[in-house]
Design a protein around this motif. Structure first.
Motif, PDB file in Angstrom:
ATOM      1  N   LEU A 288      29.170  42.436  58.352  1.00 51.80           N
ATOM      2  CA  LEU A 288      29.021  41.355  59.324  1.00 51.80           C
ATOM      3  C   LEU A 288      27.528  41.164  59.518  1.00 51.80           C
ATOM      4  O   LEU A 288      26.825  42.103  59.881  1.00 51.80           O
ATOM      5  N   GLU A 289      27.072  39.957  59.211  1.00 53.21           N
ATOM      6  CA  GLU A 289      25.648  39.678  59.368  1.00 53.21           C
ATOM      7  C   GLU A 289      25.497  38.441  60.223  1.00 53.21           C
ATOM      8  O   GLU A 289      26.218  37.467  60.024  1.00 53.21           O
ATOM      9  N   PHE A 290      24.616  38.484  61.213  1.00 56.36           N
ATOM     10  CA  PHE A 290      24.331  37.264  61.968  1.00 56.36           C
ATOM     11  C   PHE A 290      22.835  37.125  62.187  1.00 56.36           C
ATOM     12  O   PHE A 290      22.089  38.099  62.173  1.00 56.36           O
ATOM     13  N   ARG A 291      22.415  35.870  62.332  1.00 55.52           N
ATOM     14  CA  ARG A 291      20.990  35.556  62.441  1.00 55.52           C
ATOM     15  C   ARG A 291      20.805  34.500  63.518  1.00 55.52           C
ATOM     16  O   ARG A 291      21.626  33.581  63.632  1.00 55.52           O
ATOM     17  N   SER A 292      19.736  34.625  64.266  1.00 56.74           N
ATOM     18  CA  SER A 292      19.448  33.608  65.252  1.00 56.74           C
ATOM     19  C   SER A 292      17.960  33.640  65.576  1.00 56.74           C
ATOM     20  O   SER A 292      17.235  34.519  65.110  1.00 56.74           O
ATOM     21  N   SER A 293      17.518  32.660  66.381  1.00 56.14           N
ATOM     22  CA  SER A 293      16.074  32.444  66.511  1.00 56.14           C
ATOM     23  C   SER A 293      15.453  33.113  67.736  1.00 56.14           C
ATOM     24  O   SER A 293      14.243  33.115  67.862  1.00 56.14           O
ATOM     25  N   SER A 294      16.255  33.653  68.636  1.00 58.98           N
ATOM     26  CA  SER A 294      15.650  34.319  69.794  1.00 58.98           C
ATOM     27  C   SER A 294      16.313  35.666  70.042  1.00 58.98           C
ATOM     28  O   SER A 294      17.463  35.892  69.647  1.00 58.98           O
ATOM     29  N   LYS A 295      15.561  36.532  70.666  1.00 54.60           N
ATOM     30  CA  LYS A 295      16.064  37.870  70.995  1.00 54.60           C
ATOM     31  C   LYS A 295      17.299  37.734  71.895  1.00 54.60           C
ATOM     32  O   LYS A 295      18.277  38.466  71.729  1.00 54.60           O
ATOM     33  N   GLU A 296      17.259  36.764  72.816  1.00 50.06           N
ATOM     34  CA  GLU A 296      18.373  36.572  73.748  1.00 50.06           C
ATOM     35  C   GLU A 296      19.635  36.169  72.974  1.00 50.06           C
ATOM     36  O   GLU A 296      20.720  36.689  73.207  1.00 50.06           O
ATOM     37  N   SER A 297      19.497  35.217  72.048  1.00 48.69           N
ATOM     38  CA  SER A 297      20.700  34.774  71.331  1.00 48.69           C
ATOM     39  C   SER A 297      21.194  35.869  70.378  1.00 48.69           C
ATOM     40  O   SER A 297      22.394  36.024  70.158  1.00 48.69           O
ATOM     41  N   MET A 298      20.284  36.695  69.843  1.00 48.38           N
ATOM     42  CA  MET A 298      20.731  37.813  68.998  1.00 48.38           C
ATOM     43  C   MET A 298      21.556  38.791  69.833  1.00 48.38           C
ATOM     44  O   MET A 298      22.603  39.271  69.394  1.00 48.38           O
ATOM     45  N   GLU A 299      21.079  39.076  71.040  1.00 45.65           N
ATOM     46  CA  GLU A 299      21.818  40.016  71.890  1.00 45.65           C
ATOM     47  C   GLU A 299      23.170  39.432  72.309  1.00 45.65           C
ATOM     48  O   GLU A 299      24.190  40.119  72.334  1.00 45.65           O
ATOM     49  N   ALA A 300      23.160  38.128  72.617  1.00 42.32           N
ATOM     50  CA  ALA A 300      24.416  37.487  73.010  1.00 42.32           C
ATOM     51  C   ALA A 300      25.400  37.488  71.832  1.00 42.32           C
ATOM     52  O   ALA A 300      26.596  37.763  72.012  1.00 42.32           O
ATOM     53  N   LEU A 301      24.887  37.200  70.638  1.00 39.58           N
ATOM     54  CA  LEU A 301      25.776  37.182  69.461  1.00 39.58           C
ATOM     55  C   LEU A 301      26.400  38.554  69.226  1.00 39.58           C
ATOM     56  O   LEU A 301      27.593  38.655  68.919  1.00 39.58           O
ATOM     57  N   GLU A 302      25.610  39.586  69.349  1.00 39.77           N
ATOM     58  CA  GLU A 302      26.144  40.933  69.148  1.00 39.77           C
ATOM     59  C   GLU A 302      27.297  41.192  70.118  1.00 39.77           C
ATOM     60  O   GLU A 302      28.387  41.623  69.726  1.00 39.77           O
ATOM     61  N   ARG A 303      27.045  40.851  71.384  1.00 40.47           N
ATOM     62  CA  ARG A 303      28.053  41.070  72.422  1.00 40.47           C
ATOM     63  C   ARG A 303      29.308  40.235  72.141  1.00 40.47           C
ATOM     64  O   ARG A 303      30.429  40.718  72.179  1.00 40.47           O
ATOM     65  N   GLU A 304      29.084  38.961  71.835  1.00 39.87           N
ATOM     66  CA  GLU A 304      30.216  38.048  71.655  1.00 39.87           C
ATOM     67  C   GLU A 304      31.040  38.389  70.407  1.00 39.87           C
ATOM     68  O   GLU A 304      32.272  38.388  70.437  1.00 39.87           O
ATOM     69  N   LEU A 305      30.346  38.688  69.288  1.00 47.26           N
ATOM     70  CA  LEU A 305      31.092  38.956  68.047  1.00 47.26           C
ATOM     71  C   LEU A 305      31.849  40.273  68.144  1.00 47.26           C
ATOM     72  O   LEU A 305      33.004  40.369  67.707  1.00 47.26           O
TER      73      LEU A 305
END
Lengths: 412, 412
Positions: A288-305
């Motif tokens: 599972l790999e995800f990418r995003s442009s801000s530290k906040e959205s990376m943390e949110a993605l981790e939590r959400e996924l």
């Protein structure tokens, strides 16, 4: 005064490099420390020395060509570079374009007889592509961001331990870990690179000035259920791990595409066990790999996924487990460098536009110790990591001239 | 008069057989023509001869123990049997219980000195589990249902051609293809087998009289899209083959569970290419298997599932292709045999119930040339094809006594 790179030399150098590591499938296979990579390193060293630059390499195999400045050898370095390694069956421009362009800029400055205040270095970083133990081995070593445990325990994508691969080179885990100790302080880092996406080509603009390099998070995950005979266990009683993966893949993609538009999620690898046509899948392992442009959205993605994975597991009576394999923080290009690049592009009369880098680059690692910025040139058809990867020479010429102008300004 | 099998001999024979091919993971690994299988064959032959039965094997390695009847050697044979091969890391009762019970019935009849009209044979069929080139190699050879092309071109699950595996045996592709030429005409075929599902155990009934053996259809399928860098190609532009597989797996399962309740669909095997964590999946190859109880529903399922695959491909801009790997028609047990089994079970005072066989069996292949029927005994926890596969001796005893009673009636 505007000075310009030697375009024909830039082009013939890239073509020469593109003959090193050419594989049977028509691409370039030049992972770091392969025979092809050792040949490319020797080629790069010869070009540095032939250009009258000072050659240096560090304990991680990073290579540098240096042009001394008026401020003397202790002054902070203005650096430009990229990498010479490739993915298996990759192309001849990803990385190589930035290294050869940086070299060309320094040779041009030297030939023009310009004496700048700060020293300049053209750099090639080891294993940007992560064929060994995670992305950015060289730039992480250079910036002191490496974990000893990873080097000692990590298995490379060739299935051999790193130490074994290093045994054919002058480098060891110790020399890699100590590379940062002797690294010069860097005043700024610039990297020219092909875009690896379709935006610049679609817009018909030759230069992309990167605003943000996306962060990346890579986990190894598994759903586990129960196997059984495909002809006897009723559908409603099954705990099918493949269906768990299927459910998660669709929900995760839908979530990111809607709630996190502009971010990326990819399941690129999956292994099903026991893996026979008449057994209900007991276990599905997947990346599972995800990418995003801000530290906040990376943390949110981790939590959400991970939340979605938990919901799927609970709805389907499966167990879910995962572990972090690699993570890189997003990097926002400092306004000072972005401003210099935009001003120099304007002065050269080149159209440019702001872009986001979806792929990771050494620049974001250098960005942890200095100001770093990137210049993108278009990738025809958005292609990279493939034999068909290409660029247009006129775009490369503009990119190299912009790199040259920015280096001159930063080192003056 | 009611005669009964020798339960302690039946049990000790099964236990002895369960020591042949015991693997490191605690299961039985005894695929046809493995060293363990050759040992099991020698063991079975010795038991046949020790029991005073006449031993015979055919060109496909099918083994028979024969008790001659009053009607002479040309009369149609009443046959009972199953198979001695197992899946890798399987259990000690799937197949073996039916072979050993058939042997026990013939030995009991001989020891009782009963002289029946028709000859009886206890049979063990080669490679019921399909470890070589599709299920039921032995019974298909016996009934003349084999395709030469499959034998010559098919690759076994061991990755070696069939001819190479046969080279260590007395058999060749030619002898397999000619096995049917010398096969006796069969008056009826009976097979005792563990249920491999949870129904009998749930109902607390020792004997299941099979009404229908489900048909099976196995295809090898692929969705093909386009790869690309996981950090640069926006989600909405991707043609991700893994998401195609995910979408199909969920839709297909939902369709069968609702519109074709009681049928089965399984995706047991999947291979993703290029298969790295940072590449969008270009291709997903997978097995698609479905089972149902009538020819009509099998045909409808094929049409409906391929229709769903086509819809997924079109919605996700993928290509879909598939090819048939193996297919077995459903088999409905003839009323005459079902009636005899029910009447004999009643006479013995054993509770019984009608069941469907979700798994395939040699009986459905024999059913193409004669009347065939099956007796199921409970599988604790519904388990099979696993080291934990088991049975209760008292259930086996009832099953074997019913098999004996039915054989006596059919051969009289």
């Amino acid at each position: 005064m505007i000075i310009r790179v030697n375009t024909s030399r830039l082009q013939s150098n890239l073509e020469a490099l593109g003959r090193i590591g050419r594989d049977a499938a028509g691409g370039i296979t030049r992972p770091s420390f392969s025979l092809a990579d050792l040949e490319a390193r020797a080629w790069f060293r010869a070009r540095i020395e032939e250009g009258g630059l000072e050659y240096r390499e560090d304990g991680a195999g990073n290579q540098f060509g240096r042009l001394e400045g008026a401020a003397g050898p202790e002054a902070n370095v203005v650096m430009a570079g990229s990498h010479l390694d490739t993915v298996p069956n990759g192309g001849m421009f990803d990385g190589a374009a930035g290294v050869v362009a940086a070299l060309e800029c320094l040779r041009t400055i030297r030939e023009e007889g310009l004496r700048l205040r700060l020293p300049l270095e053209a750099a090639s970083f080891t294993d940007e592509e992560g064929n060994l133990v995670g992305d950015f081995l060289g730039s992480r070593a250079f910036t002191g961001k490496l974990d000893r445990g990873l080097l000692e325990r990590g298995t490379t994508s060739f299935g051999r331990p790193l130490a074994e691969i290093l045994s054919a080179t002058p480098y060891t885990i110790e020399t890699i870990l100590s590379a940062a100790d002797r690294a010069p302080a860097v005043a700024a880092y610039l990297e020219l690179h092909i875009e690896q996406g379709p935006v610049l080509e679609t817009e018909g603009i030759s230069l992309g000035l990167v605003e943000t390099i996306n962060g990346k998070h890579y986990r190894w995950c598994a759903f586990e259920g129960e196997s059984g005979h495909s002809g006897t266990v009723p559908l409603e009683l099954r705990r099918d791990a493949l269906l768990g993966l299927a459910d998660f893949a669709l929900r995760a993609t839908r979530h990111v595409a809607s709630a996190r538009y502009g971010s990326f999620v990819t399941i690129g690898k999956a292994l099903i066990q026991p893996g026979t046509f008449s057994s209900i899948p007991r276990r599905a392992d997947f990346s599972l790999e995800f990418r995003s442009s801000s530290k906040e959205s990376m943390e949110a993605l981790e939590r959400e996924l991970l939340g979605i994975a938990g919901e799927v597991a609970s709805a389907r009576r499966l167990r879910f487990a995962s572990r972090l394999m690699d993570r890189t923080d997003p990097y926002r290009i400092p306004g000072r460098l972005a401003g210099i690049l935009a001003a120099e592009a304007d002065r050269l009369g080149y159209a440019h536009m702001p872009v986001t880098s979806g792929a990771g680059h050494d620049a974001q690692i250098l960005g942890t110790v200095t100001d770093a910025a990137m210049i993108f040139i278009p990738s025809p058809d958005g292609l990279s990591h493939a034999p068909e990867e290409s660029l247009r020479w006129e775009d490369l010429e503009k990119g190299a001239n912009l790199l040259l102008a920015a280096l001159l300004r930063l080192a003056s």
